[in-house]
Structure formats: C-alpha cells, structure tokens
Design a protein around this motif. Sequence first.
Motif, PDB file in Angstrom:
ATOM      1  N   MET A 102       1.953   6.396  -6.940  1.00 13.04           N
ATOM      2  CA  MET A 102       0.868   7.187  -7.519  1.00 13.04           C
ATOM      3  C   MET A 102       1.202   8.667  -7.478  1.00 13.04           C
ATOM      4  O   MET A 102       1.102   9.379  -8.479  1.00 13.04           O
ATOM      5  CB  MET A 102      -0.424   6.887  -6.737  1.00 13.04           C
ATOM      6  N   GLN A 103       1.664   9.140  -6.311  1.00 12.48           N
ATOM      7  CA  GLN A 103       1.958  10.570  -6.180  1.00 12.48           C
ATOM      8  C   GLN A 103       3.093  10.973  -7.107  1.00 12.48           C
ATOM      9  O   GLN A 103       3.027  11.986  -7.805  1.00 12.48           O
ATOM     10  CB  GLN A 103       2.300  10.888  -4.725  1.00 12.48           C
ATOM     11  N   VAL A 109      -2.206  10.146 -16.271  1.00  8.19           N
ATOM     12  CA  VAL A 109      -3.181   9.749 -15.244  1.00  8.19           C
ATOM     13  C   VAL A 109      -3.680   8.334 -15.504  1.00  8.19           C
ATOM     14  O   VAL A 109      -3.778   7.503 -14.584  1.00  8.19           O
ATOM     15  CB  VAL A 109      -4.365  10.742 -15.215  1.00  8.19           C
ATOM     16  N   SER A 143      -3.104   5.092 -13.081  1.00  7.72           N
ATOM     17  CA  SER A 143      -4.210   4.340 -12.489  1.00  7.72           C
ATOM     18  C   SER A 143      -4.117   2.866 -12.842  1.00  7.72           C
ATOM     19  O   SER A 143      -4.436   2.012 -12.025  1.00  7.72           O
ATOM     20  CB  SER A 143      -5.555   4.913 -12.927  1.00  7.72           C
ATOM     21  N   THR A 160      -1.209   1.616 -10.296  1.00 15.60           N
ATOM     22  CA  THR A 160      -1.311   1.672  -8.832  1.00 15.60           C
ATOM     23  C   THR A 160      -2.647   1.223  -8.272  1.00 15.60           C
ATOM     24  O   THR A 160      -2.737   0.937  -7.095  1.00 15.60           O
ATOM     25  CB  THR A 160      -1.055   3.094  -8.323  1.00 15.60           C
ATOM     26  N   ILE A 161      -3.693   1.171  -9.069  1.00 14.33           N
ATOM     27  CA  ILE A 161      -4.987   0.818  -8.469  1.00 14.33           C
ATOM     28  C   ILE A 161      -5.222  -0.693  -8.372  1.00 14.33           C
ATOM     29  O   ILE A 161      -5.608  -1.182  -7.310  1.00 14.33           O
ATOM     30  CB  ILE A 161      -6.160   1.517  -9.206  1.00 14.33           C
ATOM     31  N   PRO A 162      -4.964  -1.471  -9.428  1.00 15.28           N
ATOM     32  CA  PRO A 162      -5.263  -2.899  -9.271  1.00 15.28           C
ATOM     33  C   PRO A 162      -4.280  -3.594  -8.342  1.00 15.28           C
ATOM     34  O   PRO A 162      -3.191  -3.089  -8.055  1.00 15.28           O
ATOM     35  CB  PRO A 162      -5.122  -3.454 -10.694  1.00 15.28           C
ATOM     36  N   ALA A 217       2.396   1.625  -3.394  1.00 19.23           N
ATOM     37  CA  ALA A 217       1.421   2.065  -4.396  1.00 19.23           C
ATOM     38  C   ALA A 217       1.099   3.540  -4.235  1.00 19.23           C
ATOM     39  O   ALA A 217       0.986   4.285  -5.212  1.00 19.23           O
ATOM     40  CB  ALA A 217       0.132   1.231  -4.280  1.00 19.23           C
ATOM     41  N   GLU A 218       0.967   3.994  -2.983  1.00 17.59           N
ATOM     42  CA  GLU A 218       0.637   5.406  -2.761  1.00 17.59           C
ATOM     43  C   GLU A 218       1.771   6.317  -3.208  1.00 17.59           C
ATOM     44  O   GLU A 218       1.549   7.328  -3.890  1.00 17.59           O
ATOM     45  CB  GLU A 218       0.325   5.631  -1.277  1.00 17.59           C
ATOM     46  N   LEU A 221       2.026  10.932 -10.875  1.00 18.99           N
ATOM     47  CA  LEU A 221       1.136  12.027 -11.265  1.00 18.99           C
ATOM     48  C   LEU A 221       1.900  13.338 -11.369  1.00 18.99           C
ATOM     49  O   LEU A 221       1.715  14.102 -12.321  1.00 18.99           O
ATOM     50  CB  LEU A 221      -0.012  12.171 -10.255  1.00 18.99           C
ATOM     51  N   VAL A 222       2.776  13.598 -10.391  1.00 21.75           N
ATOM     52  CA  VAL A 222       3.542  14.852 -10.439  1.00 21.75           C
ATOM     53  C   VAL A 222       4.466  14.856 -11.655  1.00 21.75           C
ATOM     54  O   VAL A 222       4.599  15.865 -12.356  1.00 21.75           O
ATOM     55  CB  VAL A 222       4.343  15.050  -9.133  1.00 21.75           C
ATOM     56  N   GLN A 240       0.826  -1.214   0.000  1.00 15.10           N
ATOM     57  CA  GLN A 240       0.000   0.000   0.000  1.00 15.10           C
ATOM     58  C   GLN A 240       0.850   1.249   0.000  1.00 15.10           C
ATOM     59  O   GLN A 240       0.575   2.219  -0.707  1.00 15.10           O
ATOM     60  CB  GLN A 240      -0.912  -0.001   1.231  1.00 15.10           C
ATOM     61  N   ALA A 248       2.533  15.471 -14.823  1.00 17.36           N
ATOM     62  CA  ALA A 248       2.140  16.886 -14.880  1.00 17.36           C
ATOM     63  C   ALA A 248       3.310  17.745 -15.315  1.00 17.36           C
ATOM     64  O   ALA A 248       3.170  18.626 -16.174  1.00 17.36           O
ATOM     65  CB  ALA A 248       1.626  17.350 -13.519  1.00 17.36           C
TER      66      ALA A 248
END
Lengths: 93, 167
Positions: free
Chosen positions: A13-14, A45, A49, A52-54, A9-10, A17-18, A6, A21
């Motif tokens: 993800m951060q 994005v 996803s 990191t989501i599945p 993954a978090e 995304l940064v 977890q 961007a």
Amino acid sequence: MDWQGQKLAEQLMQLMLVLSAAVGFITGYVLGSFQTMLLIYAAGVVLTSLITIPNWPCFNRHPLNWLEPSVAEKYPKPQPSANSGPKKKASKK
Amino acid sequence: MHSFGYRANALLTFAITILALMCGIASFSDNFNSPSPTAQVQVLNINWFQKKPDGDDEVSLTLNVSANLESLFTWNTKQVFVFLAAEYETPKNSMNQVSLWDGIISSKEHSKFRIHTTNKYRFVDQGSNLRGKDFNLTLHWHVMPKTGKMFVDNIVMSGFRLPKAYR
C-alpha cells in the motif's frame, strides 16, 4: 489475512501510493496540467485500494497453526484469582 | 492491518497525507518560474476634474492600459488578479493609493491585452490636493495558485501629472 500477509499488504500500500504520487506529479509537471496529476493520483489510489484492502488469497499463504481442540483441552487456561500476584505457570502434565 | 476497516483507514489517511505533500511541492515549483511581464499605460484624456461638495477632489480619466502577463502563468495558476492604482504623496499621507481599474485574467490566452476605458472606480482624494499633482500609475498583480503560495508584484509607471486647475 495472516501476519505475513498483513505486512505485505501494508508495504504494498505504501509503495503503490508513493509511486502513483510520483508518476502523477512528474506527468502533470511535464505536461503543465494540474488536473492530469490529480487524475493519475486518484487512479493510483483506487488501484491500490483494490489490491491491498480486500482479503485476497495471496495474503493468506502463511496461515497460523492453531492447536487441535483435543490437544488444547489438555492445557487448561489460567484462572484469574482475587489477589493475583505475578504470573502463574499453567501446570503441565 | 488487522481488518478491512483498519486497512481502509490506513490507506485513506496515507493517501491524503501524500496529497498534501504533492500540493506543497507543486506550490514550491512555482518558485522556479522567473516571470518577465510588461505593461504600458497612457492617460488619453482628463474627462473632468472637480472639487466635490464635501471638499474632496475627484478626477475622471480615460486610460489605455496594455500589458503582457503571459509569463506569470504556471501549471499551478488558477487566475491572475490585476489592478491599476494611482499613487501619489500628499502633506497628510506619505502614500495614497487609489485603485482605478481591476480585472481577473483566468487563462494564459487572455493575459496579453489592451483596454481602452474610463476609470472603473472613482479617483477621489482625501482632501483637495490633486491640482498639479504628479502621480504614478502602478499595475499590480496577484498570481492566485491552484494550491499554495500567492505571488504579488507590480510595475510602476511614473510621469503623470494632473492639471493645475479644475475643469
């Protein structure tokens, strides 16, 4: 996912995304195209996803070691009482 | 990050927050653009100049407006709204501003233009003060962004005068 998974993954993800961007903004600014920036960011994005989501196996490398049922039965769960005060210690054999 | 839904929610809200920040920075980047627009207006003809039955003066002009607004466009510009206003002073009002013509420029390619037109909107005074009046023709523009702050500026062109008598 397990706890380590977890956290990974978090953070992933951060970071992703940064990064998408930043890449999108710089590319769009240099090319002078607002649409390019938005497209690159949207692709980033979606990619993030998907990663990191599945519940991928790589996030389950440190599974929790639950007790075997036969061992767990030796230690009964504490019973909640009507006038429960401070914590009760479970009696150990 | 305990479940699929939790992670999906966290990702979406973070992504949208970052998108808002990107738009803010994109708008801020417009401040680094130092525009240098030029404009010129000629009054080719006073078509007619009369006092309306209700007592207000009205004049019809034929104008030649040319401008180069290319430097106003940035990557974050959606369109530029341009209008030409006649500005003058009367005893009753210290500033009268009457819009004579406007247009929308949607791309840099169309921002260098020359038009020959009568006034799109009627040049009517509040009263009967226009005979022999000196006035400025000011070209105003609003640079409308795709996201963020709108920039407003104008160029004042002075030295115009209406005739002393009605025609």
